[in-house]
Write a protein that holds these residues in place. Structure first.
Motif, PDB file in Angstrom:
ATOM      1  N   UNK A 186     -48.951  83.369 -24.684  1.00 25.22           N
ATOM      2  CA  UNK A 186     -49.787  81.932 -24.924  1.00 25.22           C
ATOM      3  C   UNK A 186     -48.791  81.187 -25.287  1.00 25.22           C
ATOM      4  N   UNK A 187     -47.546  81.386 -25.979  1.00 28.20           N
ATOM      5  CA  UNK A 187     -46.776  80.169 -26.415  1.00 28.20           C
ATOM      6  C   UNK A 187     -45.693  80.054 -25.335  1.00 28.20           C
ATOM      7  N   UNK A 188     -45.612  80.521 -24.422  1.00 28.37           N
ATOM      8  CA  UNK A 188     -44.417  80.302 -23.360  1.00 28.37           C
ATOM      9  C   UNK A 188     -44.256  78.788 -23.049  1.00 28.37           C
ATOM     10  N   UNK A 189     -45.385  78.135 -22.865  1.00 26.38           N
ATOM     11  CA  UNK A 189     -45.426  76.603 -22.502  1.00 26.38           C
ATOM     12  C   UNK A 189     -44.487  75.966 -23.732  1.00 26.38           C
ATOM     13  N   UNK A 190     -45.116  76.221 -24.824  1.00 29.04           N
ATOM     14  CA  UNK A 190     -44.586  75.640 -26.003  1.00 29.04           C
ATOM     15  C   UNK A 190     -43.321  75.836 -26.322  1.00 29.04           C
ATOM     16  N   UNK A 191     -42.791  77.083 -25.965  1.00 31.67           N
ATOM     17  CA  UNK A 191     -41.452  77.468 -26.350  1.00 31.67           C
ATOM     18  C   UNK A 191     -40.454  76.790 -25.085  1.00 31.67           C
ATOM     19  N   UNK A 192     -40.838  76.728 -23.924  1.00 34.90           N
ATOM     20  CA  UNK A 192     -40.059  76.068 -23.000  1.00 34.90           C
ATOM     21  C   UNK A 192     -39.873  74.621 -23.264  1.00 34.90           C
ATOM     22  N   UNK A 193     -40.905  74.013 -23.509  1.00 34.36           N
ATOM     23  CA  UNK A 193     -40.798  72.375 -24.078  1.00 34.36           C
ATOM     24  C   UNK A 193     -39.747  72.478 -25.398  1.00 34.36           C
ATOM     25  N   UNK A 194     -40.115  73.315 -26.058  1.00 32.61           N
ATOM     26  CA  UNK A 194     -39.283  73.075 -27.290  1.00 32.61           C
ATOM     27  C   UNK A 194     -37.693  73.316 -26.869  1.00 32.61           C
ATOM     28  N   UNK A 195     -37.478  74.219 -25.997  1.00 35.76           N
ATOM     29  CA  UNK A 195     -36.049  74.465 -25.770  1.00 35.76           C
ATOM     30  C   UNK A 195     -35.517  73.093 -25.296  1.00 35.76           C
ATOM     31  N   UNK A 196     -36.179  72.675 -24.214  1.00 37.49           N
ATOM     32  CA  UNK A 196     -35.982  71.406 -23.355  1.00 37.49           C
ATOM     33  C   UNK A 196     -35.781  70.444 -24.466  1.00 37.49           C
ATOM     34  N   UNK A 197     -36.738  70.147 -25.305  1.00 34.57           N
ATOM     35  CA  UNK A 197     -36.559  69.043 -26.418  1.00 34.57           C
ATOM     36  C   UNK A 197     -35.551  69.446 -27.435  1.00 34.57           C
ATOM     37  N   UNK A 198     -34.988  70.416 -27.353  1.00 39.54           N
ATOM     38  CA  UNK A 198     -33.803  70.811 -28.233  1.00 39.54           C
ATOM     39  C   UNK A 198     -32.582  70.170 -27.507  1.00 39.54           C
ATOM     40  N   UNK A 199     -32.813  69.894 -26.126  1.00 38.59           N
ATOM     41  CA  UNK A 199     -31.477  69.766 -25.488  1.00 38.59           C
ATOM     42  C   UNK A 199     -30.799  70.954 -24.792  1.00 38.59           C
ATOM     43  N   UNK A 200     -31.454  71.741 -24.817  1.00 32.35           N
ATOM     44  CA  UNK A 200     -30.766  73.266 -24.133  1.00 32.35           C
ATOM     45  C   UNK A 200     -31.357  73.593 -22.960  1.00 32.35           C
ATOM     46  N   UNK A 201     -30.606  73.618 -21.855  1.00 30.23           N
ATOM     47  CA  UNK A 201     -31.121  73.742 -20.445  1.00 30.23           C
ATOM     48  C   UNK A 201     -31.670  75.325 -20.329  1.00 30.23           C
ATOM     49  N   UNK A 202     -32.467  75.700 -19.535  1.00 28.95           N
ATOM     50  CA  UNK A 202     -33.026  77.028 -19.560  1.00 28.95           C
ATOM     51  C   UNK A 202     -31.781  78.007 -19.007  1.00 28.95           C
ATOM     52  N   UNK A 203     -30.920  77.612 -18.357  1.00 27.45           N
ATOM     53  CA  UNK A 203     -29.717  78.493 -17.717  1.00 27.45           C
ATOM     54  C   UNK A 203     -28.772  78.725 -18.783  1.00 27.45           C
ATOM     55  N   UNK A 204     -28.823  77.988 -19.928  1.00 28.85           N
ATOM     56  CA  UNK A 204     -27.818  78.217 -21.105  1.00 28.85           C
ATOM     57  C   UNK A 204     -28.310  79.170 -22.030  1.00 28.85           C
ATOM     58  N   UNK A 205     -29.540  79.615 -21.944  1.00 32.92           N
ATOM     59  CA  UNK A 205     -29.856  80.786 -22.774  1.00 32.92           C
ATOM     60  C   UNK A 205     -29.306  81.839 -22.302  1.00 32.92           C
ATOM     61  N   UNK A 206     -28.424  82.647 -23.217  1.00 31.38           N
ATOM     62  CA  UNK A 206     -27.758  83.771 -22.464  1.00 31.38           C
ATOM     63  C   UNK A 206     -28.132  84.944 -23.215  1.00 31.38           C
ATOM     64  N   UNK A 207     -28.598  84.893 -24.221  1.00 31.78           N
ATOM     65  CA  UNK A 207     -29.142  85.946 -25.048  1.00 31.78           C
ATOM     66  C   UNK A 207     -30.781  85.820 -25.757  1.00 31.78           C
ATOM     67  N   UNK A 208     -31.630  86.687 -25.535  1.00 38.29           N
ATOM     68  CA  UNK A 208     -32.927  86.642 -26.260  1.00 38.29           C
ATOM     69  C   UNK A 208     -33.068  87.845 -27.191  1.00 38.29           C
ATOM     70  N   UNK A 209     -33.240  87.548 -28.348  1.00 34.90           N
ATOM     71  CA  UNK A 209     -33.464  88.889 -29.349  1.00 34.90           C
ATOM     72  C   UNK A 209     -34.693  88.736 -29.765  1.00 34.90           C
ATOM     73  N   UNK A 210     -35.368  89.842 -30.044  1.00 33.32           N
ATOM     74  CA  UNK A 210     -36.686  89.770 -30.689  1.00 33.32           C
ATOM     75  C   UNK A 210     -36.394  90.874 -31.878  1.00 33.32           C
ATOM     76  N   UNK A 211     -37.048  90.248 -33.095  1.00 32.63           N
ATOM     77  CA  UNK A 211     -37.144  91.287 -34.269  1.00 32.63           C
ATOM     78  C   UNK A 211     -37.831  92.769 -34.099  1.00 32.63           C
ATOM     79  N   UNK A 212     -38.805  92.556 -33.547  1.00 31.15           N
ATOM     80  CA  UNK A 212     -39.605  93.743 -33.447  1.00 31.15           C
ATOM     81  C   UNK A 212     -40.797  93.306 -32.315  1.00 31.15           C
TER      82      UNK A 212
END
Ligand SMILES: [Zn+2]
Length: 307
Positions: free
Chosen positions: A47-73
């Motif tokens: 349910x937060x996917x859109x906010x995450x994608x917009x936040x990453x873009x707002x941070x100046x990071x392109x989707x292709x530049x995200x190389x690692x996704x880690x989750x704490x649990x």
């Protein structure tokens, strides 16, 4: 529509507010710069996917530049969106605890257990849980290291809140990204809320994990609910005291009546909930009561007590 908040943490590290439940300051994700590309810690729920994608873009990071996704649990408010987010960040490896990766590839048991605890509300809160592509999943167990720009990210096994909980120590920022293993402390509050849910809460492990985080000598403790704590490493000690207090209140109540509703009411009473009780939006008394009760029952703490 206003974009989600992006907060600078120092050393080029960023926090993205995922606007969970259309509310600021409940669920955070973190962007850490790698030598080439970026690491994202936590995805939040679908349910937060859109906010995450917009936040990453707002941070100046392109989707292709995200190389690692880690989750704490793998609880849904931290990792429920991993499968859905994986499509949006096509180049990312997906890292989780070795006890969790199977449930991310096949989330049927995760979804069933969330529905058991939350009922009808589960789907509305988290959205659909999409399987994460198995070929992109990487299992972690603690001890691994990922290079960062200006430091490295050390993986710490921090069981207790859940047996599949990891925390991450960023040597560049001297920050421990604690997920839920150091509790819930929302902005503007000075009272940490124990995060002690079912099904596999273990208080001894939780206290051991606080000690393991303290040994990294962090300058900052970053909570997924929500952001930097005010006093850094000192807050790890404060959290232990808060959990011990809840344990004592809950155990006394459970020995009177081993009933989650009763224990939850005693916790809320002892806590004198703040107006609005915002922490309950991510970590409610009911869930804590169920977690503690189950822990007492499986650790012989209620032997001989009536139920
Ligand atoms: Zn959790």
């Amino acid at each position: 529509m206003a974009g989600p908040r992006v907060l600078e943490l120092g050393e080029g590290r960023l926090l993205v507010d995922l606007d969970f439940r259309d509310t600021e300051g409940l669920v955070a994700a973190f962007l850490l710069p790698e030598p080439e590309g970026w690491a994202l810690v936590e995805t939040g729920p679908t349910s937060c996917r859109e906010a995450l994608c917009r936040g990453v873009a707002a941070a100046g990071v392109s989707a292709e530049e995200v190389r690692d996704i880690l989750v704490t649990h793998i609880h849904l408010d931290h990792a429920g969106g991993l499968g859905a987010v994986a499509e949006a960040f096509p180049n990312a490896r997906l890292h989780a605890h070795e006890l969790g990766v199977g449930h991310l590839a096949d989330p049927s048991r995760l979804v069933a257990s969330a529905r058991r605890v939350w009922g009808e509300a589960a789907d509305r809160l988290w959205g659909p849980v999409v399987p994460a592509p198995p070929a992109r999943l990487r299992a972690l167990r603690g001890g691994e290291v990922l290079p960062l720009r200006g430091g490295e990210l050390r993986v710490l096994a921090t069981p207790g809140h859940a047996k599949h909980h990891l925390s991450f120590f960023d040597t560049g920022l001297r920050a421990v990204l604690a997920g839920d293993s150091a509790g819930v402390l929302l902005e503007g509050s000075n009272r940490v809320r124990p995060a002690v849910p079912p099904p596999d809460l273990d208080l001894d492990q939780l206290f051991g994990s606080l000690e393991a985080m303290r040994r990294t000598e962090p300058r900052l403790v970053l909570l997924s609910h929500f952001g930097p704590t005010p006093n850094g490493a000192e807050d790890l000690r404060t959290y232990r005291t808060a959990v011990e207090r809840w344990r004592d209140v809950a155990l006394a109540a459970a020995r009177e009546r081993a009933d989650a509703g009763y224990v939850a009411a005693r916790l809320a009473e002892a806590d004198a909930a703040e107006p609005g009780d915002r922490p309950s939006l991510v970590s409610g008394y009911d869930l804590a009561a169920q977690g503690l009760l189950r822990y007492f029952q499986t650790h012989g703490e209620l032997a001989g007590a009536s139920s």
